[in-house]
Write an enzyme that holds these catalytic residues in place. Sequence first.
Site, PDB file in Angstrom:
ATOM      1  N   GLY A  10    -136.916   2.933  30.386  1.00 35.22           N
ATOM      2  CA  GLY A  10    -136.783   3.706  29.148  1.00 35.22           C
ATOM      3  C   GLY A  10    -137.908   3.439  28.165  1.00 35.22           C
ATOM      4  N   LEU A 159    -140.980  -4.163  19.670  1.00 33.98           N
ATOM      5  CA  LEU A 159    -141.849  -2.991  19.463  1.00 33.98           C
ATOM      6  C   LEU A 159    -141.111  -1.919  18.669  1.00 33.98           C
ATOM      7  CD1 LEU A 159    -140.931  -0.352  21.348  1.00 33.98           C
ATOM      8  CD2 LEU A 159    -141.869  -1.749  23.152  1.00 33.98           C
ATOM      9  N   LEU A 217    -131.060  -9.408  16.514  1.00 34.90           N
ATOM     10  CA  LEU A 217    -130.118  -8.673  15.657  1.00 34.90           C
ATOM     11  C   LEU A 217    -130.472  -8.929  14.188  1.00 34.90           C
ATOM     12  CD1 LEU A 217    -126.703  -9.358  17.456  1.00 34.90           C
ATOM     13  CD2 LEU A 217    -128.176  -7.362  17.647  1.00 34.90           C
ATOM     14  N   PHE A 222    -132.504  -7.260   8.837  1.00 28.01           N
ATOM     15  CA  PHE A 222    -133.381  -7.476   7.670  1.00 28.01           C
ATOM     16  C   PHE A 222    -134.257  -6.253   7.414  1.00 28.01           C
ATOM     17  CE2 PHE A 222    -133.709 -12.081   6.238  1.00 28.01           C
ATOM     18  CZ  PHE A 222    -132.503 -12.464   6.791  1.00 28.01           C
ATOM     19  N   CYS A 272    -131.973   1.770  17.299  1.00 27.84           N
ATOM     20  CA  CYS A 272    -131.672   0.341  17.151  1.00 27.84           C
ATOM     21  C   CYS A 272    -130.925  -0.058  15.882  1.00 27.84           C
ATOM     22  CB  CYS A 272    -132.973  -0.455  17.215  1.00 27.84           C
ATOM     23  SG  CYS A 272    -133.776  -0.324  18.808  1.00 27.84           S
ATOM     24  N   ARG A 447    -139.228  12.730   3.006  1.00 23.40           N
ATOM     25  CA  ARG A 447    -140.118  11.656   3.455  1.00 23.40           C
ATOM     26  C   ARG A 447    -141.268  11.403   2.483  1.00 23.40           C
ATOM     27  NH1 ARG A 447    -138.145   8.603   7.781  1.00 23.40           N
ATOM     28  NH2 ARG A 447    -136.920   9.958   9.096  1.00 23.40           N
TER      29      ARG A 447
HETATM   30  P1  NAD Z   1    -133.359   3.872  27.220  1.00 21.52           P
HETATM   31  O1  NAD Z   1    -132.056   4.580  27.218  1.00 21.52           O
HETATM   32  O2  NAD Z   1    -134.603   4.622  26.900  1.00 21.52           O
HETATM   33  O3  NAD Z   1    -133.595   3.234  28.683  1.00 21.52           O
HETATM   34  C1  NAD Z   1    -132.607   2.560  29.391  1.00 21.52           C
HETATM   35  C2  NAD Z   1    -132.706   2.972  30.852  1.00 21.52           C
HETATM   36  O4  NAD Z   1    -131.856   2.135  31.633  1.00 21.52           O
HETATM   37  C3  NAD Z   1    -132.257   4.409  31.136  1.00 21.52           C
HETATM   38  O5  NAD Z   1    -133.314   5.142  31.719  1.00 21.52           O
HETATM   39  C4  NAD Z   1    -131.077   4.250  32.119  1.00 21.52           C
HETATM   40  O6  NAD Z   1    -131.013   5.276  33.099  1.00 21.52           O
HETATM   41  C5  NAD Z   1    -131.367   2.894  32.739  1.00 21.52           C
HETATM   42  N1  NAD Z   1    -130.215   2.241  33.321  1.00 21.52           N
HETATM   43  C6  NAD Z   1    -128.981   2.069  32.784  1.00 21.52           C
HETATM   44  N2  NAD Z   1    -128.207   1.358  33.631  1.00 21.52           N
HETATM   45  C7  NAD Z   1    -128.966   1.080  34.719  1.00 21.52           C
HETATM   46  C8  NAD Z   1    -128.733   0.355  35.935  1.00 21.52           C
HETATM   47  N3  NAD Z   1    -127.554  -0.243  36.162  1.00 21.52           N
HETATM   48  N4  NAD Z   1    -129.732   0.279  36.841  1.00 21.52           N
HETATM   49  C9  NAD Z   1    -130.939   0.869  36.612  1.00 21.52           C
HETATM   50  N5  NAD Z   1    -131.216   1.545  35.478  1.00 21.52           N
HETATM   51  C10 NAD Z   1    -130.239   1.635  34.540  1.00 21.52           C
HETATM   52  O7  NAD Z   1    -133.219   2.619  26.274  1.00 21.52           O
HETATM   53  P2  NAD Z   1    -134.380   1.835  25.472  1.00 21.52           P
HETATM   54  O8  NAD Z   1    -134.661   2.517  24.199  1.00 21.52           O
HETATM   55  O9  NAD Z   1    -135.483   1.534  26.414  1.00 21.52           O
HETATM   56  O10 NAD Z   1    -133.609   0.502  25.109  1.00 21.52           O
HETATM   57  C11 NAD Z   1    -133.286  -0.460  26.086  1.00 21.52           C
HETATM   58  C12 NAD Z   1    -132.811  -1.718  25.393  1.00 21.52           C
HETATM   59  O11 NAD Z   1    -133.877  -2.236  24.566  1.00 21.52           O
HETATM   60  C13 NAD Z   1    -131.622  -1.532  24.441  1.00 21.52           C
HETATM   61  O12 NAD Z   1    -130.814  -2.658  24.506  1.00 21.52           O
HETATM   62  C14 NAD Z   1    -132.278  -1.428  23.073  1.00 21.52           C
HETATM   63  O13 NAD Z   1    -131.418  -1.853  22.050  1.00 21.52           O
HETATM   64  C15 NAD Z   1    -133.441  -2.381  23.207  1.00 21.52           C
HETATM   65  N6  NAD Z   1    -134.579  -2.081  22.324  1.00 21.52           N
HETATM   66  C16 NAD Z   1    -134.992  -0.806  22.114  1.00 21.52           C
HETATM   67  C17 NAD Z   1    -136.101  -0.559  21.307  1.00 21.52           C
HETATM   68  C18 NAD Z   1    -136.576   0.841  21.041  1.00 21.52           C
HETATM   69  O14 NAD Z   1    -137.404   1.027  20.158  1.00 21.52           O
HETATM   70  N7  NAD Z   1    -136.115   1.842  21.763  1.00 21.52           N
HETATM   71  C19 NAD Z   1    -136.800  -1.618  20.730  1.00 21.52           C
HETATM   72  C20 NAD Z   1    -136.366  -2.919  20.978  1.00 21.52           C
HETATM   73  C21 NAD Z   1    -135.253  -3.135  21.782  1.00 21.52           C
HETATM   74  C1  UDX Z   2    -137.111  -0.708  14.991  1.00 23.19           C
HETATM   75  C2  UDX Z   2    -137.807  -2.033  14.625  1.00 23.19           C
HETATM   76  O1  UDX Z   2    -138.843  -1.787  13.676  1.00 23.19           O
HETATM   77  C3  UDX Z   2    -138.388  -2.679  15.868  1.00 23.19           C
HETATM   78  O2  UDX Z   2    -138.958  -3.940  15.543  1.00 23.19           O
HETATM   79  C4  UDX Z   2    -137.273  -2.866  16.881  1.00 23.19           C
HETATM   80  O3  UDX Z   2    -137.777  -3.425  18.056  1.00 23.19           O
HETATM   81  C5  UDX Z   2    -136.603  -1.537  17.187  1.00 23.19           C
HETATM   82  O4  UDX Z   2    -136.130  -0.932  15.975  1.00 23.19           O
HETATM   83  P1  UDX Z   2    -137.940   1.762  15.512  1.00 23.19           P
HETATM   84  O5  UDX Z   2    -136.509   2.110  15.319  1.00 23.19           O
HETATM   85  O6  UDX Z   2    -138.621   2.225  16.741  1.00 23.19           O
HETATM   86  O7  UDX Z   2    -138.118   0.171  15.482  1.00 23.19           O
HETATM   87  O8  UDX Z   2    -138.805   2.306  14.276  1.00 23.19           O
HETATM   88  P2  UDX Z   2    -139.033   1.782  12.777  1.00 23.19           P
HETATM   89  O9  UDX Z   2    -140.457   1.954  12.464  1.00 23.19           O
HETATM   90  O10 UDX Z   2    -138.434   0.469  12.517  1.00 23.19           O
HETATM   91  O11 UDX Z   2    -138.235   2.887  11.923  1.00 23.19           O
HETATM   92  C6  UDX Z   2    -136.818   2.962  11.919  1.00 23.19           C
HETATM   93  C7  UDX Z   2    -136.370   4.003  10.915  1.00 23.19           C
HETATM   94  O12 UDX Z   2    -136.605   3.557   9.586  1.00 23.19           O
HETATM   95  C8  UDX Z   2    -137.088   5.342  11.049  1.00 23.19           C
HETATM   96  O13 UDX Z   2    -136.173   6.388  10.874  1.00 23.19           O
HETATM   97  C9  UDX Z   2    -138.079   5.312   9.912  1.00 23.19           C
HETATM   98  O14 UDX Z   2    -138.447   6.578   9.460  1.00 23.19           O
HETATM   99  C10 UDX Z   2    -137.289   4.557   8.852  1.00 23.19           C
HETATM  100  N1  UDX Z   2    -138.131   3.902   7.848  1.00 23.19           N
HETATM  101  C11 UDX Z   2    -139.018   2.926   8.224  1.00 23.19           C
HETATM  102  C12 UDX Z   2    -138.000   4.252   6.504  1.00 23.19           C
HETATM  103  O15 UDX Z   2    -137.193   5.113   6.159  1.00 23.19           O
HETATM  104  N2  UDX Z   2    -138.787   3.623   5.576  1.00 23.19           N
HETATM  105  C13 UDX Z   2    -139.670   2.646   5.919  1.00 23.19           C
HETATM  106  O16 UDX Z   2    -140.330   2.114   5.017  1.00 23.19           O
HETATM  107  C14 UDX Z   2    -139.795   2.297   7.290  1.00 23.19           C
END
Ligand code: NAD
Ligand code: UDX
Length: 480
Positions: A10, A159, A217, A222, A272, A447
């Site tokens: 993902g 990220l 978390l 924060f 997130c 925005r």
């Molecule tokens: P996502 O939904 O984009 O990707 C998850 C993938 O896992 C999906 O493609 C799904 O099909 C696959 N999957 C689910 N169960 C599976 C299994 N049993 N075997 C193989 N594949 C399987 O999610 P994401 O945004 O990449 O987030 C993943 C995790 O990382 C979450 O816990 C999220 O909270 C965390 N996270 C996300 C972000 C972000 O910015 N998106 C940042 C930091 C942490």
């Molecule tokens: C967030 C965290 O920043 C990242 O560290 C974590 O791993 C995943 O969750 P993300 O959700 O991808 O990342 O984007 P982020 O830039 O944090 O923005 C989150 C939301 O806050 C967006 O809707 C953005 O528009 C909003 N935002 C951000 C504001 O409204 N004001 C700001 O000053 C900054």
Amino acid sequence: MVKICCIGAGYVGGPTMAVIALKCPAIEVAVVDISVSRITAWNSDQLPIYEPGLEDVVKQCRGKNLFFSTDVEKHVSEADIIFVSVNTPTKTRGLGAGKAADLTYWESAARMIADVAKSDKIVVEKSTVPVKTAEAIERILTHNSKGINYQILSNPEFLAEGTAIEDLFSPDRVLIGGRETPEGQKAIQALKSVYAHWVPEERIICTNLWSAELSKLAANAFLAQRISSVNAMSALCEATGADVAQVAHAVGKDTRIGPKFLNASVGFGGSCFQKDILNLVYICECNGLTEVANYWKQVIKVNDYQKNRFVNRVVSSMFNTVSGKKIAILGFAFKKDTGDTRETPAIDVCKGLLGDKARLSIYDPQVTEDQIKRDLSMNKFDWDHPVHLQPASPLSVKELSVVWDAYEAAKDAHGLCILTEWEEFKNLNYQKLYDNMQKPAFVFDGRNVVDVKKLREIGFIVYSIGKPLDPWLKDMPAVA
Ligand code: NAD
Ligand code: UDX
């Protein structure tokens, strides 16, 4: 050769593994997923996610030391280090529904590892999980251990979407938590040596497992708290004539506070913040810490308030009714430079306006019509379950059109709402937009991207979050 496998291709698994492959040519990286369409897209010219710089990285490594596959079991059984980066959505039913993290996908990944593993493994929690998940995973893995040794590490990802490649190339820190045993420390060193290919040693923080799990978390709580704080101030600014951008600038100049992440907005979105704060709230409640739970809950309440306030402002400004009026929505993604719409504030704003019978015309440079319609017909929290499990045909919403041009969206509209800060919205020909809209023509900037003075000179009635109100809006009913 060290072999890495990542379960979950993902937003996190894909870019993170691509960067590891790029920076560590001697490591073979396989990214696996149960979603055939996602893997097919990763192997094509049309990657499944839009992320600046990602295509370039993938093209450099794919087929060399980076592979995308649906053969989950083969790659898991061959790997030395297994990252698990599956989704961990909010539970929609049962115990803890609406708050607790749903670990169904994580548990099934862990059970599969236990089934197919034939050699010792380091299993890395990449997904964001509740504190103490590693303990549960350890139990699942060792239940039928067949003499195999597992070391569980917590290596949460920080990220942000839209800047993922930049963040991965140059992270503020990499966090690795592990057991305080010799085996646990050895596993930490093994993972550390992967990141050490490009991350300076002083930026790699090693902790115990529970600190690493909780830090993720805590960091999101924060960050989200800063946005709710500045958004709460934006309401007070509108009531008093202060300008939230000036207040944020003055406050952020204090080096103890800092200037980043203080942009007032229509509300935060993304996959997130809300999910992780709800998860934190649930953990606090389970530990009997009601006051702590309520403190963090308030961050989400203010975010919901901000989205409602925006809808109320639109409706009240337009003579208290938007029934039958066309409103252009510019931007649907939860932030710029991504096509991701998970928990985007645009969903609540659009639903609010549709609830007041507005007709919406939506334009976003990266979000498809199918996705927008799917989002607007989905129940809360259903979004974070794998795409392939979601309803195949989204409900059609009659009062809604999705177009591929801002000018088309605004044609004959009474109002224009900016919900994502895409750069192109700063440079639109607002005179042209104005000429083709109904009068009086309104702009509601969620925005703070437009030049308010310039737009007022053109003739628009402008509302911009937390800015001194247009004289027109001052005479309208108060918004709460
Ligand atoms: P996502 O939904 O984009 O990707 C998850 C993938 O896992 C999906 O493609 C799904 O099909 C696959 N999957 C689910 N169960 C599976 C299994 N049993 N075997 C193989 N594949 C399987 O999610 P994401 O945004 O990449 O987030 C993943 C995790 O990382 C979450 O816990 C999220 O909270 C965390 N996270 C996300 C972000 C972000 O910015 N998106 C940042 C930091 C942490
Ligand atoms: C967030 C965290 O920043 C990242 O560290 C974590 O791993 C995943 O969750 P993300 O959700 O991808 O990342 O984007 P982020 O830039 O944090 O923005 C989150 C939301 O806050 C967006 O809707 C953005 O528009 C909003 N935002 C951000 C504001 O409204 N004001 C700001 O000053 C900054």
